[in-house]
Design a protein around this motif. Structure first.
Motif, PDB file in Angstrom:
ATOM      1  N   GLU A  66      13.701  -5.384   9.361  1.00  9.90           N
ATOM      2  CA  GLU A  66      13.422  -4.978   7.986  1.00  9.90           C
ATOM      3  C   GLU A  66      12.393  -3.851   7.921  1.00  9.90           C
ATOM      4  OE1 GLU A  66      12.414  -8.682   6.113  1.00  9.90           O
ATOM      5  OE2 GLU A  66      14.520  -9.133   5.688  1.00  9.90           O
ATOM      6  N   VAL A  67      11.921  -3.404   9.083  1.00  9.28           N
ATOM      7  CA  VAL A  67      11.088  -2.208   9.155  1.00  9.28           C
ATOM      8  C   VAL A  67      11.824  -1.220  10.058  1.00  9.28           C
ATOM      9  CG1 VAL A  67       8.944  -3.480   8.860  1.00  9.28           C
ATOM     10  CG2 VAL A  67       9.778  -3.049  11.162  1.00  9.28           C
ATOM     11  N   PHE A  68      11.374   0.022  10.074  1.00  4.56           N
ATOM     12  CA  PHE A  68      12.018   0.992  10.951  1.00  4.56           C
ATOM     13  C   PHE A  68      11.714   0.655  12.404  1.00  4.56           C
ATOM     14  CE2 PHE A  68      12.143   3.465   7.032  1.00  4.56           C
ATOM     15  CZ  PHE A  68      13.430   3.988   7.110  1.00  4.56           C
TER      16      PHE A  68
ATOM     17  N   ARG B   9      12.942  11.519   8.807  1.00  3.67           N
ATOM     18  CA  ARG B   9      13.261  10.119   8.535  1.00  3.67           C
ATOM     19  C   ARG B   9      13.297   9.848   7.033  1.00  3.67           C
ATOM     20  NH1 ARG B   9      13.034   6.500  12.740  1.00  3.67           N
ATOM     21  NH2 ARG B   9      12.587   7.431  14.774  1.00  3.67           N
TER      22      ARG B   9
ATOM     23  N   LEU C  27      16.383   8.515   4.877  1.00  6.40           N
ATOM     24  CA  LEU C  27      16.206   7.383   3.972  1.00  6.40           C
ATOM     25  C   LEU C  27      16.714   7.726   2.574  1.00  6.40           C
ATOM     26  CD1 LEU C  27      15.051   4.529   3.460  1.00  6.40           C
ATOM     27  CD2 LEU C  27      12.841   5.609   2.990  1.00  6.40           C
TER      28      LEU C  27
ATOM     29  N   VAL D 288      20.454   1.498   0.174  1.00 11.01           N
ATOM     30  CA  VAL D 288      19.058   1.069   0.105  1.00 11.01           C
ATOM     31  C   VAL D 288      18.666   0.991  -1.365  1.00 11.01           C
ATOM     32  CG1 VAL D 288      16.671   1.682   0.663  1.00 11.01           C
ATOM     33  CG2 VAL D 288      18.472   2.111   2.329  1.00 11.01           C
TER      34      VAL D 288
ATOM     35  N   GLU E 152      13.418  -0.975  -1.868  1.00  7.50           N
ATOM     36  CA  GLU E 152      13.403  -0.764  -0.422  1.00  7.50           C
ATOM     37  C   GLU E 152      13.056   0.681  -0.097  1.00  7.50           C
ATOM     38  OE1 GLU E 152      16.723  -4.022   1.107  1.00  7.50           O
ATOM     39  OE2 GLU E 152      17.371  -2.066   0.387  1.00  7.50           O
TER      40      GLU E 152
ATOM     41  N   LYS F 155       9.775   1.529   2.166  1.00  6.26           N
ATOM     42  CA  LYS F 155       9.971   2.147   3.479  1.00  6.26           C
ATOM     43  C   LYS F 155       9.416   3.574   3.519  1.00  6.26           C
ATOM     44  CE  LYS F 155      13.952  -0.723   4.582  1.00  6.26           C
ATOM     45  NZ  LYS F 155      13.285  -1.513   5.620  1.00  6.26           N
ATOM     46  N   LYS F 156       9.511   4.280   2.397  1.00  2.93           N
ATOM     47  CA  LYS F 156       8.934   5.624   2.335  1.00  2.93           C
ATOM     48  C   LYS F 156       7.413   5.539   2.499  1.00  2.93           C
ATOM     49  CE  LYS F 156       8.550   9.749  -0.566  1.00  2.93           C
ATOM     50  NZ  LYS F 156       8.931  10.386  -1.860  1.00  2.93           N
TER      51      LYS F 156
ATOM     52  N   GLU G 125       5.791   3.207   4.073  1.00  2.00           N
ATOM     53  CA  GLU G 125       5.516   2.866   5.474  1.00  2.00           C
ATOM     54  C   GLU G 125       5.552   4.110   6.354  1.00  2.00           C
ATOM     55  OE1 GLU G 125       8.447  -0.011   6.451  1.00  2.00           O
ATOM     56  OE2 GLU G 125       7.443  -1.670   5.409  1.00  2.00           O
ATOM     57  N   LEU G 126       6.514   4.977   6.104  1.00  2.00           N
ATOM     58  CA  LEU G 126       6.617   6.201   6.902  1.00  2.00           C
ATOM     59  C   LEU G 126       5.424   7.134   6.654  1.00  2.00           C
ATOM     60  CD1 LEU G 126      10.422   6.971   6.552  1.00  2.00           C
ATOM     61  CD2 LEU G 126       9.198   6.459   8.667  1.00  2.00           C
TER      62      LEU G 126
END
Length: 290
Positions: free
Chosen positions: A182-184, A261, A265, A274, A278, A282-283, A285-286
């Motif tokens: 669930e993470v990259f 990335r 995404l 996505v 999400e 996730k953005k 997190e990046l």
């Protein structure tokens, strides 16, 4: 404790209170998390429980939760704190009007708990074998004695193709390293006794023949986590000093790589693969890796 056979039913699961354990039976259905459906049920001995909490939940609910002792459950050891709140198999969500009843059972349980601190052995059973799942670069299988990785030509790195399909006996291993899909850059990596202390950055795992990497739709939690827990339990049962370690934190990345990335995404988001939530998570997190 409560009379043997007493049952407290909540959303997605029902807890049956027995003289020496709590039997958790998970419901099946589209609203039940897939991990719960995969587990089916969990029998938790009282000696595996370190505490019980009851807290307010979301949208008119309360949450009764078992706090397992560190080292008591191979599933939670393999997860290493990476499960999302809604994916915690030891949370029972109930309507707020059942709070008084939930408090009664919480008090009954607390009165029976005598153990605390880390457990010296796994007290909760591991998921049944054989198990298998598809990763992005290969198929992983485990029969209770041997872990096998069979590479896919469409996803495996040249280093893995050169090494060939892999087979690891439980006796060769010291533990597992699971990074949630669930993470990259999620992955499952086997820790070998001859290199147990070797830590790899996420991008290096793609070239490690003792690991399979995840991706969108590959290595989902409900398949890869029970797999990791079963291997971890087998390693300990074999008398090997076992380790389940959190995945290595990703180092600071090249801004150009992060931008690429995020672009990818965005494409997944536009394609509907996505969700908005999400995408935002996730953005973030990046961007945090810069």
């Amino acid at each position: 404790m409560s009379r043997m056979g007493d049952v407290l039913a909540g959303f997605h699961a029902a807890w049956e209170f027995e003289s020496d354990s709590v039997l958790i039976r998970y419901e099946r259905g589209i609203r039940t998390p897939k991990l719960f459906q995969s587990l089916g049920e969990r029998r938790v001995p009282l000696e595996a429980i370190g505490g019980v909490t009851l807290t307010p939940g979301k949208r008119g609910t309360v949450v009764l939760r078992l706090e397992l002792r560190p080292g008591a459950d191979p599933l939670m050891e393999a997860a290493a704190g990476q499960l999302k709140e809604g994916g915690d198999p030891y949370r029972l969500v109930l309507p707020a009007e059942r709070e008084t009843l939930a408090e009664y059972y919480a008090d009954e349980l607390r009165a029976e708990l005598t153990a605390s601190g880390p457990a010296e052995e796994f007290l909760v059973g591991a998921p049944d074998v054989p198990l298998q799942f598809k990763a992005y670069d290969g198929k992983a299988s485990f029969d209770g004695q041997t872990v096998r990785f069979r590479w896919f030509w469409t996803g495996a790195s040249s280093a893995k193709w050169k090494a060939g399909d892999q087979s690891f006996s439980v006796a060769e291993l010291s533990g597992v390293e699971w990074r949630s899909p669930e993470v990259f850059e999620g992955y499952l990596r086997l820790l070998r006794r001859d290199s147990a202390d070797e830590r790899l950055a996420p991008e290096q795992v793609d070239h490690d023949p003792a690991a399979v990497v995840f991706g969108l739709g590959y290595g989902p939690v409900h398949e890869s986590l029970p797999f990791a827990a079963a291997v971890l339990s087998a390693v300990r049962s074999a008398g090997v000093a076992v380790a389940a370690v959190p995945a290595a934190a990703a180092p600071r990345r090249d801004p150009a790589d992060i931008a690429e990335r995020i672009r990818h995404l965005g494409e997944l988001h536009q394609a509907g693969l996505v969700t908005d939530e999400e995408f935002s998570v996730k953005k973030a997190e990046l961007l945090a890796e810069l």
